[in-house]
Scaffold this motif. Structure first.
Motif, PDB file in Angstrom:
ATOM      1  N   SER A  18      -1.025   0.904  -0.381  1.00  0.00           N
ATOM      2  CA  SER A  18      -0.785   2.829  -1.332  1.00  0.00           C
ATOM      3  C   SER A  18       0.895   3.077  -0.837  1.00  0.00           C
ATOM      4  O   SER A  18       1.534   3.582  -1.981  1.00  0.00           O
ATOM      5  CB  SER A  18      -1.591   3.515  -0.411  1.00  0.00           C
ATOM      6  OG  SER A  18      -1.457   3.848   1.341  1.00  0.00           O
ATOM      7  N   TRP A  21       2.582   0.566  -3.791  1.00  0.00           N
ATOM      8  CA  TRP A  21       2.417   0.897  -5.152  1.00  0.00           C
ATOM      9  C   TRP A  21       2.976   2.517  -5.068  1.00  0.00           C
ATOM     10  O   TRP A  21       3.000   2.237  -6.292  1.00  0.00           O
ATOM     11  CB  TRP A  21       0.680   1.568  -4.793  1.00  0.00           C
ATOM     12  CG  TRP A  21       0.218   2.196  -6.166  1.00  0.00           C
ATOM     13  CD1 TRP A  21      -0.296   3.164  -6.742  1.00  0.00           C
ATOM     14  CD2 TRP A  21       0.031   1.670  -7.527  1.00  0.00           C
ATOM     15  NE1 TRP A  21      -0.704   3.034  -8.352  1.00  0.00           N
ATOM     16  CE2 TRP A  21      -0.352   1.950  -8.252  1.00  0.00           C
ATOM     17  CE3 TRP A  21       0.124  -0.920  -7.607  1.00  0.00           C
ATOM     18  CZ2 TRP A  21      -1.536   1.598  -9.415  1.00  0.00           C
ATOM     19  CZ3 TRP A  21      -0.484  -0.880  -8.358  1.00  0.00           C
ATOM     20  CH2 TRP A  21      -1.176   0.038  -9.719  1.00  0.00           C
ATOM     21  N   THR A  25       5.109   1.923  -8.918  1.00  0.00           N
ATOM     22  CA  THR A  25       4.836   3.920 -10.049  1.00  0.00           C
ATOM     23  C   THR A  25       5.098   4.730  -9.639  1.00  0.00           C
ATOM     24  O   THR A  25       5.622   5.240 -11.176  1.00  0.00           O
ATOM     25  CB  THR A  25       3.047   3.844  -9.735  1.00  0.00           C
ATOM     26  OG1 THR A  25       2.706   4.350  -9.023  1.00  0.00           O
ATOM     27  CG2 THR A  25       2.864   1.921  -9.699  1.00  0.00           C
ATOM     28  N   THR A  46       2.061   5.473 -14.994  1.00  0.00           N
ATOM     29  CA  THR A  46      -0.155   4.934 -15.348  1.00  0.00           C
ATOM     30  C   THR A  46      -0.117   4.253 -16.799  1.00  0.00           C
ATOM     31  O   THR A  46       0.894   3.723 -17.103  1.00  0.00           O
ATOM     32  CB  THR A  46      -0.791   6.332 -14.786  1.00  0.00           C
ATOM     33  OG1 THR A  46      -2.376   5.902 -14.630  1.00  0.00           O
ATOM     34  CG2 THR A  46      -0.723   6.970 -15.770  1.00  0.00           C
ATOM     35  N   GLN A  70      -5.159   1.215  -9.168  1.00  0.00           N
ATOM     36  CA  GLN A  70      -4.696   1.242  -7.988  1.00  0.00           C
ATOM     37  C   GLN A  70      -4.144   0.181  -6.674  1.00  0.00           C
ATOM     38  O   GLN A  70      -5.553  -0.247  -6.407  1.00  0.00           O
ATOM     39  CB  GLN A  70      -5.023   2.671  -7.519  1.00  0.00           C
ATOM     40  CG  GLN A  70      -4.606   3.417  -6.397  1.00  0.00           C
ATOM     41  CD  GLN A  70      -3.750   4.425  -6.899  1.00  0.00           C
ATOM     42  OE1 GLN A  70      -3.804   5.356  -8.285  1.00  0.00           O
ATOM     43  NE2 GLN A  70      -3.303   4.693  -6.093  1.00  0.00           N
ATOM     44  N   GLU A  71      -3.555   0.043  -6.018  1.00  0.00           N
ATOM     45  CA  GLU A  71      -3.165  -0.237  -4.799  1.00  0.00           C
ATOM     46  C   GLU A  71      -3.623  -2.278  -5.257  1.00  0.00           C
ATOM     47  O   GLU A  71      -3.554  -2.680  -4.002  1.00  0.00           O
ATOM     48  CB  GLU A  71      -3.642  -0.116  -3.584  1.00  0.00           C
ATOM     49  CG  GLU A  71      -2.893   1.663  -3.620  1.00  0.00           C
ATOM     50  CD  GLU A  71      -4.070   2.196  -2.162  1.00  0.00           C
ATOM     51  OE1 GLU A  71      -4.313   1.502  -1.200  1.00  0.00           O
ATOM     52  OE2 GLU A  71      -4.027   3.329  -2.237  1.00  0.00           O
TER      53      GLU A  71
END
Length: 145
Positions: A18, A21, A25, A46, A70-71
């Motif tokens: 996390s 990530w 991002t 995104t 995600q992740e």
């Protein structure tokens, strides 16, 4: 048959997926390991997020997030308007894969396939250097966050 020109690199990061990530991002981190325009929005990137750079020759370089699991996986399409041939979306990309391991993350980076564009070797060589520097900064930012 043309050999593919895909840069492959990886690094072990002492941070959970996390956190890595976020570094991949969130523009406040991305701007520290990659170039972003000064007026880029602050929201996390995104699917559909685009970055456009105007080139001195009048062309543009455009990156667009085409996958954001995600992740797990981030894929950013790359297109340069001065390329003679336009690869299909997803053929020339920056791919970041995150593999969790005991609360830490193994990050895999792939950039290319530059065999699909003219002067592909030049883009490949530049991307080898980019991947090497970017992974170190991503690691540093992730481990500090």
């Amino acid at each position: 048959m043309t050999n593919s020109l895909i840069v492959k690199n990886d690094i072990h990061i002492h941070a959970d997926p996390s956190t890595v990530w976020k570094v991949l991002t969130e523009p406040k981190y991305v701007a520290q390991w990659d170039e972003l325009p000064e007026d880029y929005p602050e929201e996390a990137m995104t699917i559909g997020s685009k970055v456009t750079w105007d080139l001195p020759n009048g062309g543009q370089t455009i990156t667009k997030v085409i996958r954001a699991e995600q992740e797990e996986e981030l894929i950013v399409d790359l297109y340069v308007s001065t390329w003679d041939t336009r690869p299909e979306e997803g053929d020339v990309v920056y791919r970041y894969n995150l593999k969790p391991h005991n609360g830490e993350t193994h990050l895999f980076i792939e950039i290319g396939d530059f065999s699909l564009v003219e002067d592909g070797e030049m883009y490949y060589d530049a991307s080898v250097e980019f991947a090497e520097e970017a992974k170190k900064k991503i690691k540093e930012l992730s481990e500090e966050t």
